[in-house]
Design a protein around this motif. Structure first.
Motif, PDB file in Angstrom:
ATOM      1  N   GLY A 174      87.655  64.487  81.552  1.00 53.15           N
ATOM      2  CA  GLY A 174      86.801  64.673  82.724  1.00 53.15           C
ATOM      3  C   GLY A 174      85.859  63.542  83.063  1.00 53.15           C
ATOM      4  O   GLY A 174      85.359  63.474  84.179  1.00 53.15           O
ATOM      5  N   GLU A 175      85.553  62.646  82.121  1.00 53.79           N
ATOM      6  CA  GLU A 175      84.704  61.491  82.427  1.00 53.79           C
ATOM      7  C   GLU A 175      85.160  60.302  81.605  1.00 53.79           C
ATOM      8  O   GLU A 175      85.696  60.462  80.511  1.00 53.79           O
ATOM      9  CB  GLU A 175      83.223  61.789  82.171  1.00 53.79           C
ATOM     10  N   PRO A 176      84.980  59.093  82.128  1.00 53.07           N
ATOM     11  CA  PRO A 176      85.466  57.901  81.421  1.00 53.07           C
ATOM     12  C   PRO A 176      84.754  57.703  80.082  1.00 53.07           C
ATOM     13  O   PRO A 176      83.547  57.948  79.957  1.00 53.07           O
ATOM     14  CB  PRO A 176      85.142  56.757  82.384  1.00 53.07           C
ATOM     15  N   VAL A 177      85.504  57.266  79.119  1.00 54.85           N
ATOM     16  CA  VAL A 177      84.996  57.025  77.767  1.00 54.85           C
ATOM     17  C   VAL A 177      84.696  55.537  77.613  1.00 54.85           C
ATOM     18  O   VAL A 177      85.472  54.681  78.029  1.00 54.85           O
ATOM     19  CB  VAL A 177      86.037  57.471  76.725  1.00 54.85           C
ATOM     20  N   ASP A 178      83.553  55.213  77.013  1.00 53.41           N
ATOM     21  CA  ASP A 178      83.138  53.820  76.848  1.00 53.41           C
ATOM     22  C   ASP A 178      83.649  53.181  75.557  1.00 53.41           C
ATOM     23  O   ASP A 178      83.934  51.989  75.515  1.00 53.41           O
ATOM     24  CB  ASP A 178      81.611  53.725  76.852  1.00 53.41           C
ATOM     25  N   LEU A 179      83.722  53.980  74.509  1.00 55.13           N
ATOM     26  CA  LEU A 179      84.060  53.447  73.192  1.00 55.13           C
ATOM     27  C   LEU A 179      84.942  54.451  72.458  1.00 55.13           C
ATOM     28  O   LEU A 179      84.606  55.634  72.376  1.00 55.13           O
ATOM     29  CB  LEU A 179      82.783  53.187  72.376  1.00 55.13           C
ATOM     30  N   VAL A 180      86.067  53.970  71.945  1.00 57.04           N
ATOM     31  CA  VAL A 180      86.963  54.799  71.146  1.00 57.04           C
ATOM     32  C   VAL A 180      86.987  54.252  69.726  1.00 57.04           C
ATOM     33  O   VAL A 180      87.151  53.044  69.522  1.00 57.04           O
ATOM     34  CB  VAL A 180      88.395  54.800  71.715  1.00 57.04           C
ATOM     35  N   ARG A 192      85.667  42.243  81.386  1.00 57.34           N
ATOM     36  CA  ARG A 192      84.635  43.144  81.887  1.00 57.34           C
ATOM     37  C   ARG A 192      83.970  43.979  80.793  1.00 57.34           C
ATOM     38  O   ARG A 192      83.010  44.700  81.061  1.00 57.34           O
ATOM     39  CB  ARG A 192      85.234  44.094  82.934  1.00 57.34           C
ATOM     40  N   THR A 193      84.480  43.897  79.580  1.00 57.81           N
ATOM     41  CA  THR A 193      83.998  44.799  78.538  1.00 57.81           C
ATOM     42  C   THR A 193      82.507  44.625  78.253  1.00 57.81           C
ATOM     43  O   THR A 193      81.971  43.512  78.336  1.00 57.81           O
ATOM     44  CB  THR A 193      84.799  44.607  77.237  1.00 57.81           C
ATOM     45  N   HIS A 194      81.864  45.711  77.898  1.00 57.12           N
ATOM     46  CA  HIS A 194      80.461  45.683  77.497  1.00 57.12           C
ATOM     47  C   HIS A 194      80.297  45.380  76.010  1.00 57.12           C
ATOM     48  O   HIS A 194      79.175  45.313  75.515  1.00 57.12           O
ATOM     49  CB  HIS A 194      79.794  47.018  77.813  1.00 57.12           C
ATOM     50  N   LEU A 195      81.393  45.238  75.290  1.00 57.64           N
ATOM     51  CA  LEU A 195      81.308  44.994  73.856  1.00 57.64           C
ATOM     52  C   LEU A 195      80.619  43.660  73.587  1.00 57.64           C
ATOM     53  O   LEU A 195      80.938  42.647  74.188  1.00 57.64           O
ATOM     54  CB  LEU A 195      82.706  44.994  73.230  1.00 57.64           C
ATOM     55  N   ARG A 252      77.056  49.743  67.244  1.00 53.55           N
ATOM     56  CA  ARG A 252      76.065  48.740  67.639  1.00 53.55           C
ATOM     57  C   ARG A 252      76.654  47.583  68.440  1.00 53.55           C
ATOM     58  O   ARG A 252      75.907  46.741  68.928  1.00 53.55           O
ATOM     59  CB  ARG A 252      75.333  48.229  66.394  1.00 53.55           C
ATOM     60  N   THR A 253      77.981  47.547  68.579  1.00 50.10           N
ATOM     61  CA  THR A 253      78.578  46.523  69.440  1.00 50.10           C
ATOM     62  C   THR A 253      78.533  46.922  70.914  1.00 50.10           C
ATOM     63  O   THR A 253      78.898  46.118  71.777  1.00 50.10           O
ATOM     64  CB  THR A 253      80.050  46.253  69.061  1.00 50.10           C
ATOM     65  N   MET A 254      78.111  48.140  71.205  1.00 51.62           N
ATOM     66  CA  MET A 254      78.106  48.652  72.568  1.00 51.62           C
ATOM     67  C   MET A 254      76.696  49.123  72.934  1.00 51.62           C
ATOM     68  O   MET A 254      75.850  49.324  72.058  1.00 51.62           O
ATOM     69  CB  MET A 254      79.099  49.803  72.699  1.00 51.62           C
TER      70      MET A 254
END
Length: 388
Positions: free
Chosen positions: A21-27, A139-142, A307-309
């Motif tokens: 239901g919503e986008p995941v930032d970190l797996v 584009r990653t926020h990592l 902590r990388t995100m």
């Protein structure tokens, strides 16, 4: 608190992933390693006796799940996958296919067993791997930097006000950058080696300084003229010795503490003393719900991943196992005030007859995850939403 830190969904991850239901930032996932060992859960994808068939069956299981995870991720997201030697080669190729080779970020060696595995023949294996991919590397926020590995001993100089720093050559030492390839960075400055003062314009008592390599050939600065003019107090000049004789060179004062905290790139070898080991992970789990899972990951490992995100990400673990990821999210939020949320998914696969988990009354692997996350909510707070 608007939303709980942890949510748990019982079910087949392949069915659940398309319905998040919503986008995941970190797996972060720690999937079955296909070792053939008899754990509390299925870790043998052997079909017949052919080793190649067993690997193919494991890849066939993983492929649709990774594809579903890719579809569920935000464009700025990243995925970390733990694995060992048994399937690392196949997993690397599979992730290249699903995420794209250009989005590969790292293959980290994790020293989870410092003593080495003494059972069996061959070498005493002391490591596993962590494969890291971005949904879109551009584009990653990592952010693969940390304050953890900064060593104060690398900053031997002290300013009058007590600040620690070191000298870095302001000259670019990479010979690919020279007056031909970076014309705007080749210019002269003025400095006084007695006072250390450096300016872009001539002043009384100053000597003109050009950037040169050690062999005397023309070089370029790392900073532009406007940046030097903005930060003159971060520059110093002094006499250095070279093959051509003494000369004045310019250095940057590189401060230990700057811009809210110095960060350093994470290395691709993570030691047990930094992130924990299998032994510390077992002890963590035993302290909260008992010795009910044979190979949990230490929360320290997952906390380094977190902590990388940014500290407000939505985290997903769809092979939730003992619930380490949800536990790590709660610990990290409690420490730094973050608002991370974690969705943990695990199936109702029966635990093995005679296993510690079954003897503790945990009849499915989902029961293990649920028991830990409930205790985490009780002891650390943050809440738990049980959605399936």
């Amino acid at each position: 608190m608007d939303q709980p830190w942890n949510s748990f969904i019982e079910g087949d991850n392949l069915d659940v992933l398309p319905r998040l239901g919503e986008p995941v930032d970190l797996v972060y996932i720690d999937p079955p390693y296909n070792t053939g060992n008899d754990f509390a859960y299925n870790d043998d994808f052997r079909h017949g006796d052919a080793r190649r068939t067993r690997h193919a069956a494991w890849v066939a299981m993983m492929r649709p799940r990774l594809e579903a995870a890719h579809a569920a991720m935000a464009d700025t997201g990243a995925i970390f996958v733990s694995i060992d030697d048994n399937e690392v080669a196949h997993l690397r190729l599979l992730l290249d296919e699903v995420f794209g080779e250009d989005n590969f970020l790292a293959q980290v060696v994790v020293n989870l067993n410092p003593k080495g595995r003494q059972l069996g023949g061959g070498f005493a294996t002391s490591h596993e791997y962590l494969l890291v991919y971005a949904k879109d590397a551009r584009r990653t926020h990592l952010d693969a930097t940390t304050t953890e590995t900064v060593d104060e001993r690398d900053f031997p100089l002290t300013e009058a006000d007590g600040r620690r720093y070191r000298h870095l050559p302001l000259r670019n030492t990479n010979k690919k950058f020279n007056p031909t390839t970076a014309r705007t960075l080749h210019f002269t400055v003025w400095g006084n080696a007695e006072t250390g003062e450096v300016r872009t314009a001539e002043f009384e008592g100053a000597t003109e300084i050009s950037p040169v390599f050690g062999d005397g050939r023309p070089a370029v600065w790392r900073w532009s003229r406007p940046l030097m003019e903005q930060r003159p107090d971060d520059l110093v000049c002094r006499i250095v010795r070279s093959k051509a004789g003494p000369r004045i060179d310019v250095f940057q004062k590189d401060w230990l503490h700057r811009d809210g905290g110095r960060r350093k790139k994470l290395r691709t070898i993570w030691l047990a003393e930094e992130v924990g080991s299998t032994d510390t992970a077992v002890a963590e789990l035993k302290a909260i719900v008992g010795h009910v899972f044979e190979s949990p990951k230490p929360t320290g490992l997952v906390r380094r991943v977190l902590r990388t995100m940014p500290d407000d990400v939505l985290v997903l673990d769809f092979f939730a196992g003992s619930g380490t990821t949800g536990h790590a999210v709660a610990l990290q939020n409690a420490e730094d005030g973050g608002t991370r949320r974690c969705i943990s998914i695990n199936s109702a696969e029966p635990t093995r007859e005679g296993s510690n988990a079954r003897n503790a009354g945990l009849l499915t692997v989902a029961d293990i995850t649920r028991a830990r996350l409930r205790r985490v909510a009780e002891t650390l707070g943050g809440g738990l939403a049980e959605l399936g």
